[in-house]
Write a protein that holds these residues in place. Structure first.
Motif, short mmCIF file in Angstrom:
data_model
loop_
_atom_site.label_atom_id
_atom_site.label_comp_id
_atom_site.label_asym_id
_atom_site.label_seq_id
_atom_site.Cartn_x
_atom_site.Cartn_y
_atom_site.Cartn_z
N VAL A 181 55.49 66.76 59.30
CA VAL A 181 54.92 67.77 58.39
C VAL A 181 53.79 68.52 59.12
CG1 VAL A 181 53.66 68.14 56.23
CG2 VAL A 181 55.52 66.46 56.31
N ALA A 182 53.81 69.87 59.01
CA ALA A 182 52.75 70.69 59.60
C ALA A 182 52.38 71.78 58.61
CB ALA A 182 53.21 71.31 60.91
N THR A 183 51.08 71.94 58.40
CA THR A 183 50.62 72.96 57.45
C THR A 183 49.50 73.77 58.08
OG1 THR A 183 48.89 71.54 56.52
CG2 THR A 183 51.08 71.39 55.51
N ALA A 184 49.30 74.99 57.57
CA ALA A 184 48.23 75.84 58.11
C ALA A 184 48.07 77.07 57.25
CB ALA A 184 48.55 76.27 59.54
N TYR A 185 46.93 77.70 57.37
CA TYR A 185 46.78 79.11 57.01
C TYR A 185 46.47 79.81 58.33
CZ TYR A 185 45.44 83.48 54.92
OH TYR A 185 45.40 84.82 54.59
N PRO A 186 47.13 80.95 58.61
CA PRO A 186 46.91 81.59 59.91
C PRO A 186 45.46 82.03 60.11
CG PRO A 186 48.46 82.89 58.53
CD PRO A 186 48.10 81.66 57.77
N GLY A 187 44.97 81.91 61.33
CA GLY A 187 43.62 82.36 61.64
C GLY A 187 43.42 82.32 63.14
N THR A 188 43.05 83.45 63.75
CA THR A 188 42.83 83.51 65.18
C THR A 188 41.60 82.66 65.52
OG1 THR A 188 43.58 85.78 65.00
CG2 THR A 188 42.60 85.12 67.12
N PRO A 189 41.60 81.81 66.51
CA PRO A 189 42.64 81.60 67.52
C PRO A 189 43.56 80.37 67.27
CG PRO A 189 40.58 80.65 68.27
CD PRO A 189 40.35 81.13 66.87
N SER A 190 43.84 80.02 66.03
CA SER A 190 44.63 78.79 65.81
C SER A 190 46.11 79.06 65.47
CB SER A 190 44.02 78.00 64.64
OG SER A 190 44.23 78.67 63.42
N THR A 191 46.44 80.30 65.17
CA THR A 191 47.71 80.63 64.52
C THR A 191 48.96 80.10 65.23
OG1 THR A 191 46.61 82.66 63.84
CG2 THR A 191 48.99 82.56 63.49
N GLU A 192 49.00 80.21 66.57
CA GLU A 192 50.24 79.88 67.29
C GLU A 192 50.60 78.40 67.21
OE1 GLU A 192 47.61 81.29 68.69
OE2 GLU A 192 48.20 83.40 68.82
N ILE A 193 49.62 77.54 66.88
CA ILE A 193 49.95 76.12 66.78
C ILE A 193 51.10 75.96 65.79
CG2 ILE A 193 49.13 73.83 66.07
CD1 ILE A 193 46.28 74.76 66.76
N THR A 194 50.91 76.49 64.61
CA THR A 194 51.89 76.28 63.55
C THR A 194 53.11 77.18 63.74
OG1 THR A 194 49.98 75.79 62.19
CG2 THR A 194 52.09 75.95 61.06
N GLU A 195 52.90 78.37 64.31
CA GLU A 195 54.07 79.22 64.63
C GLU A 195 55.01 78.50 65.59
OE1 GLU A 195 52.94 83.90 64.16
OE2 GLU A 195 52.24 82.93 65.98
N CYS A 196 54.44 77.83 66.57
CA CYS A 196 55.28 77.12 67.55
C CYS A 196 55.91 75.88 66.92
CB CYS A 196 54.46 76.73 68.78
SG CYS A 196 53.93 78.14 69.75
#
Lengths: 199, 581
Positions: B22-37
């Motif tokens: 399970v992986a969750t997030a709200y996008p926010g620079t500079p963290s966004t690509e973690i969950t996109e990947c």
């Protein structure tokens, strides 16, 4: 192994990120250690964007310091001027002869400096300029400007052309591979002509 | 196999190899690509949550249920998620739980420069800090082990230069982490005062055990060089320090909370001069000073911005790099701008014309603050626009609300604007709220959100209907309008400003960068018709250029959105056909 620091300067939206990724991929293929640093987010919206690619045998910091860049690859003239102190004394400066007015110039609050290329040439020995936008238009898609710039740079790195072609194949989206390879050949050819002239 | 990877990509890979499901997030620079990947791995359920608090709660639930879960956010997102964090520290975990938080020293894309390490200490949760992509992958796997071994959430702290730098990473196989059995255990999972008191004592014992672990863990290591200078550093600061001090001895801290007191004291005793090199706050340095270990840090190094090897050489060694090629020419700044074709341009053009007070929010549209649109008055945090508008009205009287609006993006509205809107309904405000609905989360690079109708994996899903949502909380005046229809938009805006009750205007037009948006044919200037009045320059469109000898269109930038055709009274803009393949 000789260390090589490549700094890419451009305007958000010009495709500098992809350029750095192709350079990184080519350097890895050529057996180097690589660290790169990019900035995402707000500056990508038409702001001044720089990426660093550091190539060597054991790279620590991903950032390039002032006076350190062996190659300054500039997608726009004003950005060449802005980041010039990052180039080292004997560095190669490649400039796409394109002018994109920043908002303070558009709104009349600042002036776009004149004679940028001449001024840079007066300071540095190895300065090459190209109208990559025109070349890209000729190839039918202005977006390939970035890979034309890769072609230009490739000549000054000592990494063989085939390694670059392979890096492009792996890095760009499949349906754009052919077009980007063509763009690379254009840039590579132009770089060849320039080097001959300067010799 | 070795691969060049972004720090964020390496974290995603590490999470995958650690067997998370399970992986969750709200996008926010500079963290966004973690969950996109992570979303690219079919084995992992991934989601964009409406905000970081919900994201962390979902990850906590997954952990309680026995899965390994990761939750990612930018530094300010941890403020939103702080509430669940502090109590998840008490409950501990079942399956491993790792929270990735990315700080932004230098504020490349943020509204503040807060140092997340304080959260680790305050919430009594261990924190690891990698210094390149290889460590990103290695540390997140270790973080899961620590989480399960010590029954605690673990924070993995990143900074922009770690998240957005690329370096080589060795790819390994995924090791499945089978779902652990879930057992009903109110003493552990229900934090009522009686249970929480017991858990607090357990947390204190855990911190002591973690401090012992930190003394021996290979996360913290010494590289001996000359004993003249010793350096304690972590994260990207370690890399800068290695560049600047080739011969020094280093204590590299991969675990920044709790800190290994004995190891630090031992290292300090063996070097002549001790520097603590850390971006942002004196977190490690304070730890040393509280324990009477002499060191040099912030008395010479800045608390603000990013460091570099040059900065360290200059501030600590007094070596200033000679800049020999400065042309001493004034170089105009190039601030980011709203893209050509941006739907927000229409909104801000009208707001400026009406000279309104605009409380703003976080997103691409914050760029509406800059010249020439210069519309925005305030921007504090995600969702603040609506509360700020309401507060201004309550302070200055309802007359002021006739000349003020709040503007907020669709994703930001869902994140935390809706509660502000409920506040205005409930407390009888009369503000006008404009939701800038561009059908995507724009600034972070096009992530879907609950209002787009697609999940993170691109699957169609139910879409939050913004009109019905506003209706449901009690808003009676709701207008939907295209911000590029400038006359209509102005008319609607004036009507809603005049109304002495709360209204919501949904300015609806998709982001020009979306693939589905296809404008046809570029624009050119008809020289005979152009009177050089420069009204079009007020749009702040990067494609419209004043050459000094008249206005021209930069056809490398124009997308053909035709907004300029609508502001020119002389009809000087016309379609040029599609000459930009």
């Amino acid at each position: 192994m000789r260390n090589l620091s490549v700094m890419i300067a451009g305007v958000g939206g010009q495709g500098t990120l992809l350029t750095s990724r192709v350079i990184g991929a080519a350097a890895i293929k050529a057996g180097y250690d690589v660290k790169m640093s990019e900035v995402h987010g707000m500056s990508q919206r038409g702001g001044s964007v720089i990426t660093y690619v550091r190539i060597g045998s054991d790279v620590k910091s991903p950032a390039i310091e002032k006076g350190e860049a062996d190659i300054l690859l500039c997608f726009e003239k004003l950005e060449a001027l802005r980041w010039l102190d990052y180039a080292n004394k004997d560095g190669t400066i490649i400039i796409n002869d394109q002018k994109i007015d920043p908002m303070p110039v558009i709104t009349g609050k600042a002036k776009y400096p004149e004679n940028i290329v001449q001024n840079i040439k007066a300071r540095f020995k190895n300065v090459y300029t190209i109208d990559a936008l025109d070349t890209a238009k000729r190839l039918g898609n202005i977006k390939v400007l970035n890979i034309i710039m890769v072609g230009l740079l490739a000549k000054s790195t000592g990494i063989p052309a085939d390694t670059w072609r392979e890096a492009i194949r792996e890095t760009v989206k499949e349906k754009f591979v052919e077009l980007n390879l063509k763009a690379f050949e254009e840039g590579y050819k132009i770089a060849g002509c320039m080097l001959e002239l300067s010799n | 196999m070795k691969k060049l990877m972004l720090g964020n990509e390496a974290i995603a890979r590490g999470a995958y190899e650690a067997g998370i499901t399970v992986a969750t997030a709200y996008p926010g620079t500079p963290s966004t690509e973690i969950t996109e990947c992570i979303a690219n791995y079919d084995e992992i359920y991934s989601e964009w949550s409406p905000n970081e608090k919900v994201a962390l709660e979902v990850a906590i639930g997954a952990s309680f249920a026995g899965a390994r879960a990761v939750c990612s956010m930018k530094h300010v997102g941890l403020n939103v998620a702080a509430d669940p964090l502090f109590t998840a520290s008490y409950t501990g975990v079942n399956g491993g739980l790792v929270i990735c938080v990315a700080d932004d020293p230098g504020m490349h894309s943020s509204q503040n420069e807060q140092d997340s390490r304080h959260y680790a200490k305050a919430s009594k949760v261990p924190m690891l800090e990698p210094s390149d992509s290889r460590e990103c992958k290695e540390y997140i796997k270790k973080a899961f082990e620590i989480s399960e071994q010590f029954d605690t959430p673990v924070i993995l702290r990143l900074t922009t230069r770690i998240s957005h730098s690329q370096s080589l990473v060795e790819i390994e196989e995924r090791v499945e982490a089978p779902l652990k059995a879930y057992r009903k255990d109110p003493d552990k999972y229900v934090m009522m005062p009686g249970m929480a008191r017991k858990r607090h004592a357990i947390v204190e014992e855990r911190t002591a055990k973690l401090a012992e672990f930190a003394e021996k863990s290979d996360l913290n290591s010494i590289v001996w060089g000359s004993r003249e200078i010793g350096i304690i550093a972590s994260g990207i600061s370690y890399q800068y320090a290695r560049e600047a001090f080739k011969d020094a001895s280093f204590l590299k801290l991969g675990m920044v909370h709790p800190l290994p007191e004995k190891l630090i004291a031992e290292f300090a005793s063996k070097v002549k001069t001790l520097y603590v090199i850390e971006e942002l706050d004196p977190f490690i340095e304070s730890f040393l000073k509280e324990r009477g270990i002499p060191c040099t840090g912030k008395e010479k190094l800045p608390v603000t911005g990013e460091y570099s090897a040059n900065l360290l050489r200059e501030k600590l060694l007094g070596i200033k790099e000679e800049i020999y090629n400065n042309l001493n020419e004034s170089v105009p700044v190039r601030p980011p701008v709203l893209c050509p074709g941006c739907p927000h341009r229409g909104v801000f053009y009208v707001l400026k014309k009406n000279k309104l007070t605009v409380s703003g929010d976080i997103g691409c549209y914050t760029l509406g603050t800059l010249a020439p649109l210069e519309s925005m008055d305030t921007c504090v945090c995600m969702g603040a626009s609506i509360g700020v508008a309401h507060g201004m009205e309550k302070a200055m009287g309802s007359e002021s609300a006739r000349k003020a609006v709040a503007v907020i993006g669709d994703s930001t509205f869902i994140h935390s604007g809706i509660t502000g809107l409920i506040d205005i309904v409930y407390n009888k405000g009369t503000s006008t709220v404009i939701i800038l609905d561009n059908s995507i989360t724009g600034m972070t690079g096009h992530q879907d959100n609950p209002a787009t109708g697609f999940t993170i994996k691109g699957e169609p899903t139910r879409k939050v209907d913004l009109v019905k949502l506003c209706q449901a909380v009690g808003v009676e005046r709701i207008r939907v309008c295209d911000p590029f229809e400038l006359d209509e938009f102005s008319k609607v805006l004036k009507e809603e400003l005049a109304a002495e009750e709360l209204s919501v205007i949904i300015a609806q037009r998709p982001c020009a960068l979306l693939k589905s948006v296809k404008y046809k044919g570029l624009v050119r200037v008809n020289r005979e018709k152009c009177q050089n009045c420069k009204v079009c320059m007020g749009l702040g469109c990067p494609a419209i250029v004043d050459t000094g000898n008249g206005i021209v269109i930069n056809d490398a930038l124009c997308v053909g959105c035709d907004l300029c055709l609508k502001v020119c009274k002389f009809g000087a803009f016309e379609k040029a056909g599609d000459n930009n393949a």
